[in-house]
Design an enzyme around this catalytic site. Structure first.
Site, PDB file in Angstrom:
ATOM      1  N   LEU A  95      -2.477  -0.315   5.883  1.00  0.00           N
ATOM      2  CA  LEU A  95      -3.848  -0.485   5.908  1.00  0.00           C
ATOM      3  C   LEU A  95      -4.536   0.103   6.943  1.00  0.00           C
ATOM      4  CD1 LEU A  95      -4.067  -4.117   4.638  1.00  0.00           C
ATOM      5  CD2 LEU A  95      -4.816  -2.271   3.410  1.00  0.00           C
ATOM      6  N   HIS A 111       8.213  -9.305   5.349  1.00  0.00           N
ATOM      7  CA  HIS A 111       9.055  -8.245   5.709  1.00  0.00           C
ATOM      8  C   HIS A 111      10.634  -8.557   5.737  1.00  0.00           C
ATOM      9  CE1 HIS A 111      10.385  -4.266   7.063  1.00  0.00           C
ATOM     10  NE2 HIS A 111      10.853  -5.134   7.975  1.00  0.00           N
TER      11      HIS A 111
HETATM   12  C1  GRF Z   1      10.110  -7.885  -0.367  1.00  0.00           C
HETATM   13  O1  GRF Z   1      11.367  -7.703  -0.005  1.00  0.00           O
HETATM   14  C2  GRF Z   1       9.123  -7.872   0.570  1.00  0.00           C
HETATM   15  O2  GRF Z   1       9.790  -8.454   1.862  1.00  0.00           O
HETATM   16  C3  GRF Z   1       8.895  -6.395   0.872  1.00  0.00           C
HETATM   17  O3  GRF Z   1       8.806  -5.889  -0.362  1.00  0.00           O
HETATM   18  C4  GRF Z   1       9.670  -6.440  -1.360  1.00  0.00           C
HETATM   19  C5  GRF Z   1       8.497  -7.014  -2.357  1.00  0.00           C
HETATM   20  O4  GRF Z   1       9.366  -7.624  -3.353  1.00  0.00           O
HETATM   21  N1  GRF Z   1       7.940  -6.350   1.651  1.00  0.00           N
HETATM   22  P1  GRF Z   1       8.105  -8.187  -4.484  1.00  0.00           P
HETATM   23  O5  GRF Z   1       7.606  -7.234  -4.946  1.00  0.00           O
HETATM   24  O6  GRF Z   1       7.439  -9.374  -3.918  1.00  0.00           O
HETATM   25  O7  GRF Z   1       9.302  -8.595  -5.466  1.00  0.00           O
END
Ligand code: GRF
Length: 190
Positions: A95, A111
Protein backbone atom coordinates in the site's frame (compact mmCIF):
# COMPACT_ATOMS: atom_id res chain seq x y z
CA UNK A 1 -23.49 -5.07 20.81
CA UNK A 2 -22.98 -3.07 17.63
CA UNK A 3 -20.15 -4.47 15.60
CA UNK A 4 -17.55 -2.30 13.94
CA UNK A 5 -17.21 -2.70 10.17
CA UNK A 6 -13.97 -4.35 9.07
CA UNK A 7 -12.53 -4.75 5.58
CA UNK A 8 -10.24 -7.67 4.82
CA UNK A 9 -7.79 -7.43 1.93
CA UNK A 10 -6.60 -10.69 0.38
CA UNK A 11 -4.68 -11.96 -2.61
CA UNK A 12 -4.90 -15.74 -2.20
CA UNK A 13 -5.96 -18.68 -0.08
CA UNK A 14 -7.78 -16.76 2.62
CA UNK A 15 -7.25 -18.99 5.65
CA UNK A 16 -6.80 -15.94 7.89
CA UNK A 17 -9.92 -14.46 6.35
CA UNK A 18 -11.69 -17.68 7.32
CA UNK A 19 -10.58 -17.43 10.93
CA UNK A 20 -11.81 -13.85 11.13
CA UNK A 21 -15.13 -14.79 9.52
CA UNK A 22 -15.57 -17.57 12.07
CA UNK A 23 -14.79 -15.47 15.12
CA UNK A 24 -16.93 -12.59 13.91
CA UNK A 25 -19.96 -14.87 14.14
CA UNK A 26 -19.48 -14.75 17.89
CA UNK A 27 -21.88 -12.17 19.30
CA UNK A 28 -19.21 -10.89 21.65
CA UNK A 29 -16.66 -10.22 18.94
CA UNK A 30 -16.60 -6.45 18.37
CA UNK A 31 -16.21 -6.50 14.59
CA UNK A 32 -17.90 -7.85 11.50
CA UNK A 33 -16.45 -8.16 8.03
CA UNK A 34 -18.40 -5.79 5.82
CA UNK A 35 -16.31 -6.24 2.71
CA UNK A 36 -13.53 -8.39 1.30
CA UNK A 37 -11.24 -6.81 -1.25
CA UNK A 38 -9.08 -8.93 -3.53
CA UNK A 39 -6.57 -7.72 -6.08
CA UNK A 40 -6.50 -11.23 -7.51
CA UNK A 41 -9.62 -12.39 -9.35
CA UNK A 42 -8.54 -16.02 -8.79
CA UNK A 43 -7.99 -15.74 -5.04
CA UNK A 44 -9.52 -18.75 -3.30
CA UNK A 45 -10.57 -16.55 -0.38
CA UNK A 46 -13.18 -14.85 -2.56
CA UNK A 47 -15.25 -18.05 -2.40
CA UNK A 48 -15.31 -17.79 1.39
CA UNK A 49 -16.71 -14.31 1.15
CA UNK A 50 -19.41 -15.48 -1.26
CA UNK A 51 -20.31 -18.44 0.96
CA UNK A 52 -20.72 -16.09 3.92
CA UNK A 53 -22.66 -13.43 2.04
CA UNK A 54 -19.94 -10.84 2.50
CA UNK A 55 -19.65 -8.12 -0.13
CA UNK A 56 -16.63 -8.44 -2.37
CA UNK A 57 -14.64 -5.97 -4.40
CA UNK A 58 -12.27 -7.44 -6.95
CA UNK A 59 -9.92 -5.15 -8.85
CA UNK A 60 -7.04 -6.28 -11.01
CA UNK A 61 -4.22 -3.73 -11.07
CA UNK A 62 -3.53 -4.64 -14.70
CA UNK A 63 -6.76 -2.92 -15.66
CA UNK A 64 -5.56 0.43 -14.34
CA UNK A 65 -3.25 3.13 -15.65
CA UNK A 66 -1.00 2.88 -12.61
CA UNK A 67 -0.95 2.02 -8.93
CA UNK A 68 -2.32 5.41 -7.96
CA UNK A 69 -5.38 4.87 -10.15
CA UNK A 70 -5.82 1.38 -8.75
CA UNK A 71 -5.70 2.61 -5.16
CA UNK A 72 -8.03 5.51 -5.90
CA UNK A 73 -10.56 2.97 -7.16
CA UNK A 74 -10.13 0.87 -4.02
CA UNK A 75 -10.73 3.95 -1.88
CA UNK A 76 -13.87 4.88 -3.76
CA UNK A 77 -15.15 1.31 -3.60
CA UNK A 78 -14.65 0.85 0.14
CA UNK A 79 -15.80 4.33 1.17
CA UNK A 80 -19.48 3.39 1.68
CA UNK A 81 -18.47 0.77 4.23
CA UNK A 82 -17.05 3.33 6.64
CA UNK A 83 -14.43 0.85 7.78
CA UNK A 84 -13.09 1.04 11.32
CA UNK A 85 -10.28 -1.35 10.43
CA UNK A 86 -8.61 -2.76 7.34
CA UNK A 87 -7.00 -6.15 7.89
CA UNK A 88 -4.42 -7.28 5.38
CA UNK A 89 -4.54 -11.05 5.28
CA UNK A 90 -2.15 -12.37 2.69
CA UNK A 91 -2.58 -9.19 0.64
CA UNK A 92 0.42 -9.13 -1.68
CA UNK A 93 0.42 -5.52 -2.88
CA UNK A 94 2.30 -2.84 -1.03
CA UNK A 95 0.00 0.00 0.00
CA UNK A 96 1.24 3.49 -0.80
CA UNK A 97 1.86 6.05 1.93
CA UNK A 98 -0.98 8.06 0.44
CA UNK A 99 -3.39 5.16 1.00
CA UNK A 100 -2.09 4.36 4.47
CA UNK A 101 -2.40 7.99 5.55
CA UNK A 102 -6.13 7.86 4.83
CA UNK A 103 -6.52 5.26 7.60
CA UNK A 104 -4.20 6.31 10.41
CA UNK A 105 -3.82 3.53 12.97
CA UNK A 106 -6.49 1.49 11.24
CA UNK A 107 -4.59 -0.89 8.96
CA UNK A 108 -3.33 -4.20 10.35
CA UNK A 109 -1.18 -6.89 8.77
CA UNK A 110 -0.23 -10.42 9.73
CA UNK A 111 3.26 -11.63 8.99
CA UNK A 112 4.64 -15.15 9.39
CA UNK A 113 7.74 -14.36 11.44
CA UNK A 114 8.70 -12.85 14.76
CA UNK A 115 9.18 -9.30 13.52
CA UNK A 116 11.47 -7.44 13.30
CA UNK A 117 13.17 -10.66 12.19
CA UNK A 118 12.52 -11.94 8.68
CA UNK A 119 10.60 -9.19 6.98
CA UNK A 120 9.53 -9.95 3.41
CA UNK A 121 9.05 -13.35 1.82
CA UNK A 122 10.31 -16.92 2.43
CA UNK A 123 10.31 -16.32 6.17
CA UNK A 124 10.14 -20.00 7.14
CA UNK A 125 12.91 -21.08 4.80
CA UNK A 126 15.20 -18.35 6.09
CA UNK A 127 14.43 -19.11 9.73
CA UNK A 128 15.27 -22.81 9.20
CA UNK A 129 18.41 -22.03 7.21
CA UNK A 130 19.59 -19.78 9.99
CA UNK A 131 18.99 -22.58 12.51
CA UNK A 132 16.65 -20.46 14.59
CA UNK A 133 15.20 -22.20 17.64
CA UNK A 134 11.93 -20.30 17.29
CA UNK A 135 9.77 -18.72 14.68
CA UNK A 136 6.24 -17.41 14.87
CA UNK A 137 3.88 -14.76 13.66
CA UNK A 138 3.16 -11.11 14.24
CA UNK A 139 0.17 -8.83 13.85
CA UNK A 140 1.22 -5.22 13.46
CA UNK A 141 -0.04 -1.85 12.37
CA UNK A 142 0.91 -0.97 8.81
CA UNK A 143 3.17 1.95 8.04
CA UNK A 144 4.88 2.87 4.79
CA UNK A 145 7.77 0.49 5.41
CA UNK A 146 7.25 -3.19 4.68
CA UNK A 147 6.42 -5.40 7.70
CA UNK A 148 7.46 -2.62 10.01
CA UNK A 149 4.70 -0.89 12.03
CA UNK A 150 3.96 -1.10 15.75
CA UNK A 151 3.49 -4.67 16.93
CA UNK A 152 0.12 -5.61 18.40
CA UNK A 153 0.60 -9.33 19.12
CA UNK A 154 3.13 -12.06 18.48
CA UNK A 155 3.14 -15.79 19.02
CA UNK A 156 6.26 -17.93 19.16
CA UNK A 157 6.50 -21.51 17.91
CA UNK A 158 9.41 -23.87 18.36
CA UNK A 159 11.33 -25.00 15.31
CA UNK A 160 11.99 -28.74 15.59
CA UNK A 161 15.02 -30.36 14.08
CA UNK A 162 12.78 -32.16 11.57
CA UNK A 163 10.77 -29.12 10.54
CA UNK A 164 10.63 -28.28 6.86
CA UNK A 165 9.46 -25.02 5.37
CA UNK A 166 6.09 -26.69 4.91
CA UNK A 167 5.63 -28.11 8.43
CA UNK A 168 6.81 -24.88 10.00
CA UNK A 169 4.43 -22.86 7.83
CA UNK A 170 1.55 -25.06 9.04
CA UNK A 171 2.49 -24.69 12.69
CA UNK A 172 2.79 -20.94 12.37
CA UNK A 173 -0.44 -20.65 10.39
CA UNK A 174 -2.39 -22.32 13.21
CA UNK A 175 -1.17 -19.58 15.53
CA UNK A 176 -1.91 -16.87 12.97
CA UNK A 177 -5.53 -17.96 13.02
CA UNK A 178 -5.62 -17.41 16.77
CA UNK A 179 -3.72 -14.15 17.13
CA UNK A 180 -5.28 -12.21 14.25
CA UNK A 181 -8.76 -12.16 15.80
CA UNK A 182 -7.25 -11.27 19.18
CA UNK A 183 -5.26 -8.41 17.65
CA UNK A 184 -8.40 -7.13 15.91
CA UNK A 185 -10.18 -7.03 19.28
CA UNK A 186 -7.32 -5.01 20.76
CA UNK A 187 -7.19 -2.63 17.79
CA UNK A 188 -10.94 -2.03 17.90
CA UNK A 189 -10.75 -1.19 21.60
CA UNK A 190 -8.25 1.61 20.95
C1 GRF B 1 -0.07 -15.91 5.89
O1 GRF B 1 1.00 -16.76 6.23
C2 GRF B 1 0.18 -14.51 6.34
O2 GRF B 1 0.96 -14.43 7.50
C3 GRF B 1 0.96 -13.95 5.17
O3 GRF B 1 0.38 -14.51 4.03
C4 GRF B 1 -0.23 -15.76 4.38
C5 GRF B 1 -1.66 -15.66 3.96
O4 GRF B 1 -2.34 -16.88 4.11
N1 GRF B 1 0.93 -12.51 5.18
P1 GRF B 1 -3.92 -16.93 3.95
O5 GRF B 1 -4.24 -16.36 2.57
O6 GRF B 1 -4.53 -16.13 5.05
O7 GRF B 1 -4.26 -18.39 4.04
Amino acid sequence: MTKDPIGVFISGRGSNLKSIINISKDLNFPGKISVVFSDNPDAKGIELAYENNIDTIILDINNFEDKNDFEEKILISIKPYNLKLICLAGYMKILSKKFIDKFPGKILNIHPSLLPKYKGINTHRRAIENKEAFSGCTVHYVNENIDDGEIILQKKVMIDINDTEHTLANKVLKEEHLIYPEAIKLALKK
